[in-house]
Design an enzyme around this catalytic site. Structure first.
Site, PDB file in Angstrom:
ATOM      1  N   LYS A  22      -6.566   5.842  -2.524  1.00 48.72           N
ATOM      2  CA  LYS A  22      -5.882   6.203  -1.164  1.00 48.72           C
ATOM      3  C   LYS A  22      -4.370   6.273  -1.553  1.00 48.72           C
ATOM      4  O   LYS A  22      -3.642   7.134  -1.156  1.00 48.72           O
ATOM      5  CB  LYS A  22      -6.173   5.048  -0.058  1.00 48.72           C
ATOM      6  N   ASN A  23      -3.888   5.118  -2.326  1.00 49.51           N
ATOM      7  CA  ASN A  23      -2.541   5.048  -2.432  1.00 49.51           C
ATOM      8  C   ASN A  23      -2.101   6.078  -3.333  1.00 49.51           C
ATOM      9  O   ASN A  23      -0.820   6.429  -3.389  1.00 49.51           O
ATOM     10  CB  ASN A  23      -2.202   3.605  -3.033  1.00 49.51           C
ATOM     11  N   CYS A 118       0.485  -1.736   8.062  1.00 45.04           N
ATOM     12  CA  CYS A 118       0.144  -2.900   8.204  1.00 45.04           C
ATOM     13  C   CYS A 118       1.267  -3.763   8.527  1.00 45.04           C
ATOM     14  O   CYS A 118       2.383  -3.486   8.221  1.00 45.04           O
ATOM     15  CB  CYS A 118      -0.407  -3.418   6.881  1.00 45.04           C
ATOM     16  N   ARG A 123       8.942  -5.224   5.172  1.00 49.69           N
ATOM     17  CA  ARG A 123       8.633  -3.918   4.282  1.00 49.69           C
ATOM     18  C   ARG A 123       9.944  -3.075   4.943  1.00 49.69           C
ATOM     19  O   ARG A 123       9.712  -1.941   5.338  1.00 49.69           O
ATOM     20  CB  ARG A 123       7.371  -3.356   4.730  1.00 49.69           C
ATOM     21  N   ASP A 308      -3.287  -6.171  -3.023  1.00 44.97           N
ATOM     22  CA  ASP A 308      -4.030  -5.684  -2.152  1.00 44.97           C
ATOM     23  C   ASP A 308      -5.481  -6.203  -2.404  1.00 44.97           C
ATOM     24  O   ASP A 308      -6.405  -5.894  -1.718  1.00 44.97           O
ATOM     25  CB  ASP A 308      -4.060  -4.166  -2.271  1.00 44.97           C
ATOM     26  N   ARG A 400      -8.712   3.054   7.585  1.00 41.40           N
ATOM     27  CA  ARG A 400      -7.555   3.736   6.913  1.00 41.40           C
ATOM     28  C   ARG A 400      -7.967   3.745   5.392  1.00 41.40           C
ATOM     29  O   ARG A 400      -7.312   4.431   4.879  1.00 41.40           O
ATOM     30  CB  ARG A 400      -6.518   2.515   7.222  1.00 41.40           C
TER      31      ARG A 400
END
Ligand code: UD1
Length: 421
Positions: A22-23, A118, A123, A308, A400
């Site tokens: 995903k990232n 999230c 952030r 993560d 997600r």
């Protein structure tokens, strides 16, 4: 809203295919903004975050064609209509900020809403902004939007990052491919997704050296061209499924798994009494003993232990033999899974960025919910080992980042189903 019900106690056996990251996909997709010619991504994951990035790019005029059930994405930026990334899309996902660097590089302007994503801490985007300013951009914050312009184009520069931010490294790397002259990113992030981005950009014609190290040097070129690129394996999905047999017992082979993607994680698994073996197709995982052993974990930038995977590891340590200390050094406020695990019978104490987990014999199923992606999946894993039924609600977070999670886990024998309501 859908929920997932897991009934604990079924040992696992079989293979799980790990998807593309995903990232990585979330930074490869905006790379299309750097070229008029098409970018084809293969091995793309099928996730709602990818749909969000698709919607964002389409709102800028990018054509996105999805093939093979979403595994192949063809993106074309030949007819761009906008350089504004609207709050309505950006608020859903922080990675939307990855359009900033490419838009500035090719269109010399961008208006990008400050991101959401999230709920795991502040952030901010100061590192991105300072870095792009060093390359000649003028950036102002107005009404929640970053207004950026680079009249005459970005210029190569020495860009030291105060922290090795993944997103900032990606934004600067993309921006620098079309800047005039040489850019040197110092204290660059070294995550495999950055290496993957550099490989893709190189296929498009960029001149890059040093990806995977703390110093990346980019020689700007006039234009980038078409490319086809396979998205690297998702190391977080990989680590998550590697933990499944540690919770439930049995043995699982993760297809596409590579040790170099999860080195620090595998070291901790070994210390906890878990065997990981390389196979021709991936990695096979099995617990050595009936119960895992306690280990201390500190999250760090790559190649350290990934933040993560912290929630999933904490869930695993809840029933380990002994006391484990987990320190979260990347994001503040990333222990929201702890109160939910406590509801399942875990013994966890959180003080600031440190959680102390005292192993208990068994967790008990309970209705739980989570407020972020990795926290949600940690509750699913906990449910695999818990006595009775665990119902995880608010699973839109899971969608997600994990494609077909209930199918992948039931395929290896877990008792798990999605309940639609
Ligand atoms: C990426 C990953 C995310 C992962 C994180 C850390 C994507 C889409 N997301 O997020 O899953 O958890 O890396 O491995 O790839 N920071 C600042 N100022 C900035 C930028 C970041 O202070 O300008 C701080 C953040 O608040 C955070 C830390 O730096 O505390 C790490 O952030 P960063 O590495 O930028 O993570 P992301 O790229 O957002």
């Amino acid at each position: 809203m859908d929920s997932i019900v897991v009934t604990g106690g079924a040992p696992l056996s079989g293979k799980i295919a790990i998807a593309g990251a995903k990232n990585a996909a979330l930074t490869l997709m905006p790379a299309t903004l750097l070229s008029e010619e098409p970018l084809t991504l293969t091995n793309a994951p099928r996730l709602s975050d990818i749909a969000t990035m698709t919607a964002l790019l389409q709102s800028l005029g990018v054509e996105v064609t999805s093939m093979q059930d979403g595994k192949v994405q063809v993106l074309s930026s030949h007819a761009m209509t906008s350089t504004t990334a609207d709050y309505e899309i950006v608020r859903k996902m922080r990675a939307s900020n990855l359009v900033l660097g490419p838009l500035l590089a090719r269109h010399h302007q961008a208006v990008v809403s400050l991101p959401g994503g999230c709920a795991i801490g502040a952030r901010p985007m100061d590192i991105h902004v300072t870095a792009l300013e060093a390359m000649g951009a003028e950036i102002e914050l107005k009404d929640g939007y970053l207004h950026a312009k680079a009249s005459g184009g970005l210029k190569g520069a020495k860009v030291p990052l105060r922290f090795a931010s993944v997103g900032a490294t990606e934004n600067v790397l993309m921006a620098a491919t079309l800047a005039k002259g040489t850019t040197v990113i110092e204290n660059a992030a070294r995550e495999p997704e950055i290496v993957d981005l550099a490989h893709c950009l190189r296929r498009m014609g960029a001149q890059i050296e040093g990806e995977g190290t703390s110093t990346i040097t980019i020689q700007g070129v006039d234009r980038l061209g078409a490319a086809t690129h396979p998205v690297v394996t998702d190391r977080i999905e990989l680590g998550t499924y590697m933990l499944a047999p540690v919770f439930a017992g049995g043995e699982v082979e993760c297809l596409g798994g590579r040790l170099d993607l999860v080195g620090s994680f595998v070291e901790k698994l070994d210390a906890a009494g878990v065997d990981v073996t390389e196979t021709p197709d991936g990695l096979k995982v099995k617990r050595r003993t009936d119960r895992a052993m306690a280990v201390d974990v500190t999250t760090e930038v790559f190649p350290g232990f990934p933040t993560d995977l912290q929630a999933q590891m904490m869930a695993m340590l809840c029933t380990a033999d002994g006391t484990s200390v987990l320190e979260e050094k990347i994001f503040e406020n990333r222990f929201m899974h702890a109160p939910e695990l406590i509801r399942m019978g875990a013994d966890i104490e959180v003080h600031g960025g440190i959680a102390t987990v005292r192993g208990v014999d068994r967790l008990k199923g309970a209705p739980v919910m989570a407020t972020d992606l990795r926290a949600s999946v940690s509750l699913i894993l906990a449910g695999l080992a818990a006595e009775g039924e665990t119902t995880v609600s608010r699973i839109y977070h899971l969608d997600r980042g994990y494609e077909h999670i209930e199918e992948k886990l039931s395929g290896v024998g877990a008792k798990i189903e999605r309940i639609s309501s």
